[in-house]
Design a protein around this motif. Structure first.
Motif, short mmCIF file in Angstrom:
data_model
loop_
_atom_site.label_atom_id
_atom_site.label_comp_id
_atom_site.label_asym_id
_atom_site.label_seq_id
_atom_site.Cartn_x
_atom_site.Cartn_y
_atom_site.Cartn_z
N GLU A 95 -50.59 -1.65 40.20
CA GLU A 95 -51.25 -1.83 38.90
C GLU A 95 -51.60 -3.31 38.72
O GLU A 95 -51.01 -4.17 39.36
N LYS A 232 -51.88 -7.22 30.47
CA LYS A 232 -51.25 -6.88 31.74
C LYS A 232 -49.96 -7.69 31.90
O LYS A 232 -49.85 -8.79 31.34
N ARG A 257 -49.69 -8.98 17.48
CA ARG A 257 -49.95 -7.53 17.56
C ARG A 257 -50.31 -6.96 16.20
O ARG A 257 -49.83 -7.41 15.17
N GLU A 381 -41.96 5.12 23.44
CA GLU A 381 -42.93 4.69 24.45
C GLU A 381 -44.32 5.22 24.13
O GLU A 381 -45.32 4.51 24.27
N GLU A 382 -44.37 6.48 23.72
CA GLU A 382 -45.67 7.05 23.38
C GLU A 382 -46.32 6.30 22.22
O GLU A 382 -47.52 6.03 22.22
N GLU A 384 -45.67 3.16 21.34
CA GLU A 384 -46.06 1.83 21.82
C GLU A 384 -47.44 1.88 22.46
O GLU A 384 -48.28 1.01 22.25
N GLU A 385 -47.64 2.90 23.27
CA GLU A 385 -48.91 3.00 23.98
C GLU A 385 -50.06 3.23 22.99
O GLU A 385 -51.12 2.61 23.11
N LEU A 386 -49.81 4.12 22.02
CA LEU A 386 -50.84 4.40 21.02
C LEU A 386 -51.22 3.16 20.22
O LEU A 386 -52.40 2.89 19.98
N THR A 387 -50.20 2.40 19.82
CA THR A 387 -50.51 1.22 19.00
C THR A 387 -51.36 0.23 19.79
O THR A 387 -52.27 -0.40 19.25
N ARG A 388 -51.08 0.14 21.09
CA ARG A 388 -51.87 -0.80 21.90
C ARG A 388 -53.31 -0.30 22.04
O ARG A 388 -54.25 -1.08 21.91
N GLU A 389 -53.44 1.00 22.27
CA GLU A 389 -54.80 1.57 22.39
C GLU A 389 -55.62 1.34 21.13
O GLU A 389 -56.77 0.91 21.19
N LEU A 400 -49.06 -8.05 25.99
CA LEU A 400 -47.69 -7.77 26.43
C LEU A 400 -46.94 -9.10 26.39
O LEU A 400 -47.54 -10.14 26.66
#
Ligand code: TRP
Ligand code: SF4
Length: 537
Positions: A95, A232, A257, A381-382, A384-389, A400
């Motif tokens: 990645e 990243k 953020r 985790e889910e 966290e990912e949503l908030t970033r998207e 990050l």
């Protein structure tokens, strides 16, 4: 030109130690404390303290997760890290990740800087986006160097970085003064930091000039620059003196953020310790015997309050009495409200549209409050990912927190610390190879008084600057060679005269080879997209 503290006198310019020696090479100096001062002369007498006092983690603990670790990692020269796991994971999984470090062009690059050059280059070879930057604004403001001096040193740093293998086509080289994006980012980050905070971290006071402070936010811009296009994992390889910068950058990354993510059990806001107590009460009550019959009944806040009241000294022992009281009050006030684990999203910097989109994006049960949104069916985790998207889709950076790795300071060739201002204590990458040879021959060793004693007792490679040269540089990737030197020394089979002769020759060869490559690059500098001559005067 400015100096912040009286100690920061003329002759200590860039007087930081550059790498360190064996485990306790400098405990003898007596100083038992750890000072992490980016502009002072940092000393680290006890690396363990960095773990306990500053929360740096031992590199050993992640070593297994790193594919083909560099020899500096294998040999414990890189001794600590913050949050390196995401970088190691990205490396394993192919990645995107990045590596960035910066150099203040205050003098000649030397073998201490080589550690950092090697770390950048290695991460680049592992597939990372690599950045090497020249901290010219910092050198000008915090050290008072003229632009002409800065230009000369800049060229020297870059030539060595290139000669050691940095690939400029795959990577990025820049100087702070010409990087508009870094400065714009620094400006935005500066909104999240105030003077009191910088004063506390860096000992700034009313006399500190504004440009020095600006160089701090510029460094924050540097550290987050690799994530400007997309977030990243990013590793910043540095000496531990730079840790205050890393911590601040990690904080600022979080403050930028749009949303914060925490866990909660009820609608009200609780602090971290209060949360721990509530979690304890919830887990205890949920599984307790008397509930087993009617387990459909939710655990209510009032029950948790009563439990905490009864126990007064719940499992989590180092929580203060006042916290316990405030938790009980909170739970009492919430009364019959059921306790239910949930993931909470707190609005920090989000736009209205982003908040709307966030609510929309949550699957399953959710509740929207004034200050936050609770999601009941998603993992942390889910979320966290949503908030970033959502943040990225609405113009945010989604940073990050940057990671770091720390290398030991090298012991000076003459004993004590290695210092840029004492030529005999270090080997410059520009030293004439014959001079490099001589410096190694003249180095202090961990040897005994006489050859006789050395054969009998063995030498002390752990306290030997020459052994360090082998381990940090001369043995290169050859662990067996480094180990042989160590074992032979400790067993009394190796005597210092021959050992230094061998090291001196290797150093001479290294410098010859390095300088040849520098010369090759000197012919090709115009291929680089880099402004070697400053417009400034
Ligand atoms: N402050 C660093 C030094 O004193 C130089 C630097 C500037 C830097 N920006 C950076 C280091 C970003 C690491 C990452 O040498
Ligand atoms: Fe150092 Fe080599 Fe002497 Fe051992 S033999 S103390 S490693 S110089």
């Amino acid at each position: 030109m400015t100096r912040d503290t009286p100690e920061d006198a003329e002759d200590t310019q860039d007087d930081r130690p550059v790498a360190d020696g064996g485990s306790d090479a400098d405990t003898a100096a007596g100083a038992d404390d750890v000072a992490l001062d980016p502009w002072g002369s940092s000393t680290v007498s006890d690396y363990r303290k960095l773990f306990d006092e500053f929360g740096i983690e031992a590199f050993d603990e992640v070593l297994d997760e790193v594919p083909n670790p560099h020899y500096l990692m294998r040999r414990g020269v890189i001794f600590g890290h913050r949050d390196y796991r995401p970088v190691a994971a990205a490396m394993r999984e192919g990645e995107p990740f990045a590596v960035l470090s910066g150099f203040m062009p205050t003098g000649d690059p030397h073998i201490g800087h080589k550690l950092v050059f090697d770390e950048i280059i290695w991460h680049q070879q592992q597939g990372g986006d690599a950045y090497g930057l020249i901290a010219d604004l910092e050198a000008h403001s915090a050290r008072g160097l003229s632009w002409a001096e800065i230009d000369e040193h800049t060229r020297n740093y870059l030539l060595s970085l290139l000669a050691l293998g940095f690939d400029p086509e795959g990577g990025t080289l820049y100087r702070q003064s010409t990087n508009r994006e870094v400065q714009d980012l620094a400006f935005e980050l500066g909104i999240e930091a105030n003077f009191s905070e910088l004063a506390a971290i860096y000992d700034f006071d009313g006399e500190t000039d504004v440009s020095h402070m600006q160089s701090v936010v510029t460094q924050m811009g540097d550290i987050l620059y690799p994530q400007l296009e997309e977030p990243k994992p990013t590793v910043i390889p540095v000496g531990p003196d730079q840790d205050p910068h890393v911590r601040l950058a990690r904080d600022l990354a979080a403050r930028m953020r749009y949303f914060g993510v925490t866990e909660a059990y009820a609608s009200f806001e609780a602090g971290a310790d209060e949360h721990t107590l509530i979690a304890y009460a919830y887990e205890t009550l949920k599984d307790s015997e008397q509930r087993e019959d009617d387990s459909d009944d939710p655990v209510r806040c009032i029950e948790a309050a009563e439990l905490l009241e009864r126990e007064r000294d719940p499992g989590a022992t180092d929580i203060e009495a006042t916290t316990l009281d405030s938790t009980i009050t909170m739970l009492r006030e919430a009364g019959k409200e059921p306790l239910r684990p949930r993931v909470r999203i707190v609005d920090r910097n989000a736009t209205e549209a982003a908040v709307e989109a966030m609510i929309e994006a949550i699957d399953g049960e959710k509740r929207v409050y004034d200050e936050h949104i609770d999601a009941f069916d998603l993992t942390r985790e889910e979320v966290e990912e949503l908030t970033r998207e959502v943040e990225l889709a609405h113009g945010g950076y989604g940073f990050l927190p940057p990671s770091s790795i720390y290398h030991r300071f090298m012991t000076g060739l003459t004993g004590g610390k290695m210092s840029s201002s004492v030529p005999a204590s270090h080997i410059s990458l520009l030293d004439d190879p014959a001079e490099g040879y001589e410096k190694v021959k003249a180095a202090t060793t961990g040897g005994r008084e006489t050859a006789e004693l050395q054969r009998e007792l063995g030498g002390e490679p752990d306290d030997c600057p020459v052994y360090e040269l082998y381990a940090y540089l001369l043995a290169g990737d050859d662990d067996e060679f480094a180990k042989r030197v160590y074992d032979e020394c400790a067993a009394g089979e190796r005597l210092c005269g021959d050992c230094k002769e061998q090291a001196a020759k290797l150093m001479q060869e290294f410098l010859e080879d390095h300088q040849e490559k520098r010369e090759e690059w000197a012919e090709r500098l115009d291929e680089l997209d880099f402004q070697f001559e400053s417009d400034r005067v």
